[in-house]
Design an enzyme around this catalytic site. Sequence first.
Site, PDB file in Angstrom:
ATOM      1  CE  LYS A  78      69.127  29.258  51.848  1.00  0.00           C
ATOM      2  NZ  LYS A  78      68.416  28.829  53.083  1.00  0.00           N
ATOM      3  CB  SER A 153      65.461  26.448  51.880  1.00  0.00           C
ATOM      4  OG  SER A 153      66.132  27.165  52.899  1.00  0.00           O
ATOM      5  CB  SER A 177      66.724  25.847  55.684  1.00  0.00           C
ATOM      6  OG  SER A 177      65.475  25.680  55.081  1.00  0.00           O
TER       7      SER A 177
HETATM    8  N1  GLN Z   1      61.447  23.483  55.365  1.00  0.00           N
HETATM    9  C1  GLN Z   1      60.994  24.581  56.176  1.00  0.00           C
HETATM   10  C2  GLN Z   1      60.101  25.478  55.372  1.00  0.00           C
HETATM   11  O1  GLN Z   1      59.793  25.117  54.301  1.00  0.00           O
HETATM   12  C3  GLN Z   1      62.173  25.328  56.727  1.00  0.00           C
HETATM   13  C4  GLN Z   1      62.771  26.240  55.740  1.00  0.00           C
HETATM   14  C5  GLN Z   1      63.911  27.008  56.322  1.00  0.00           C
HETATM   15  O2  GLN Z   1      64.427  26.676  57.387  1.00  0.00           O
HETATM   16  N2  GLN Z   1      64.264  28.080  55.647  1.00  0.00           N
HETATM   17  O3  GLN Z   1      59.717  26.502  55.811  1.00  0.00           O
END
Ligand code: GLN
Length: 487
Positions: A78, A153, A177
């Site tokens: 990632k 994400s 995410s």
């Molecule tokens: N969707 C969550 C956010 O927008 C989690 C994102 C993540 O785990 N990096 O913060």
Amino acid sequence: MNELHLASAAELSRLLARGEVSSEDLARACLDRIERHRALNAFLDVRPEATLAQARAADRRRAAGDQGRLLGVPMAHKDIFVTRDWASTAASRMLEGYRSPFDATVVERLDQAGMVCLGKLNCDEFAMGSSNENSAFGPVLNPWDTRAVPGGSSGGSAAAVAARLTPVATATDTGGSIREPAAFTGVTGAKPTYGRPSRWGMIAFASSLDTAGVMTRTAEDAAHVLSGMLGFDPRDSTSVDRPPEDCARDLERSVRGLRIGVPKEFFGDGLSPDVEQAVRQALAVYEGLGAELVDISLPNVRLGIPVYYVVAPAEASSNLSRYDGVRYGHRATDYGDLVDMIKRSRAEGLGAEPKRRILVGTYVLSHGYYDAYYIKAQKVRRLIADEFQRGFASCDIIAGPVTTSVAFDIGENASDPVSMYLADLYTVPGSLAGIPSMSVPCGFGKAQRPVGLQLIANYFEEATMLRAAHQFQLATDWHRRVPDGFA
Ligand code: GLN
């Protein structure tokens, strides 16, 4: 040999050990597929020379007698982990083209294990998002249905594993995410205990939550890659100093007698019937395997989203203050004085979601609101963590859905941040507690889009969680399903 892309990391490892394939051949095959499926937009940076150099080095190590289980197995990172050999951008214009002078610890460890990196994977900007629509470099498509988001994400990681472009991808989970995109794309995604993987070289979003993990096709692969990834790192101040551990040690143990807690709050209003049905069927599979289902209640998990959207933006506003146009990253070309330069650089370099979070975070940390929001959120965070501990008094793992629905359409939630935030309803509580959790493919819902089963374990119980996941995968074949056009 034509089926190599369908093989798990464990299967590839066996082929490599028997000399039936070289890691250079494997890397070339993966690079070809990545090229062929560029339209998914899963990868942000691919440099075949760097990949092939690593592959040849792995082949030399094997020829010299190294039999490491991850040696020569392809993977991708990632783009939140900094890498020397590939650009490191966090999918932000702010860091476009940025080259790190060092590798993240996670990168370094998997490199030492001999894994071969195929490149950097798209994600939401600074890992903020649930759909991968916040990437400055365009959305990632879900291989199951290109109208659907892959989740976020870590959407690039999820799409790449689901489309069989790579058997393994790293990912990070701050509030969901890893688990949410894994669920949306029918792959296996595991987040370990906070503090076990190093955060060194992981571009920071919310430091008290950010946790590295993996996406794979199987729980078995996740167990082996995590074993190579986890471990104490003196460069990370929240790293837990524990001896290395084989997360795969219990995989073959049956789940007979395992107590699986089913929290009623995970099956309340808002859960789509198609997701509920697949998850209930998965629970029935466990019963059939001799596990015992235990009803539990976690009344405060409903406060997870409000707490998270105070704590995470607060930390983000602090972490993102480093992008000032001075030290690294984008600098405006046209400006007046220093303050103007900083303002313009940030205005130009950061996307809408990071800006929104900086504003929210600065607000909740400001004098006058700090006690009412930030301190209050920290107190409720503790209540949620304590509640999980009470839950684990009557069960060994907790199970439920990962998400309230299957993958939504691209654009469906894009203009409504609050509905987007609700995508993490069931994943955020475990993040706030810092406990390990994962998503395992367990069926299909509306529009034939995948459904994930969430397994949550207590601190440092990764081996129990992965055992439960592996035993489920021995009894089911959801994790082997391949999206049309990618078989
Ligand atoms: N969707 C969550 C956010 O927008 C989690 C994102 C993540 O785990 N990096 O913060």
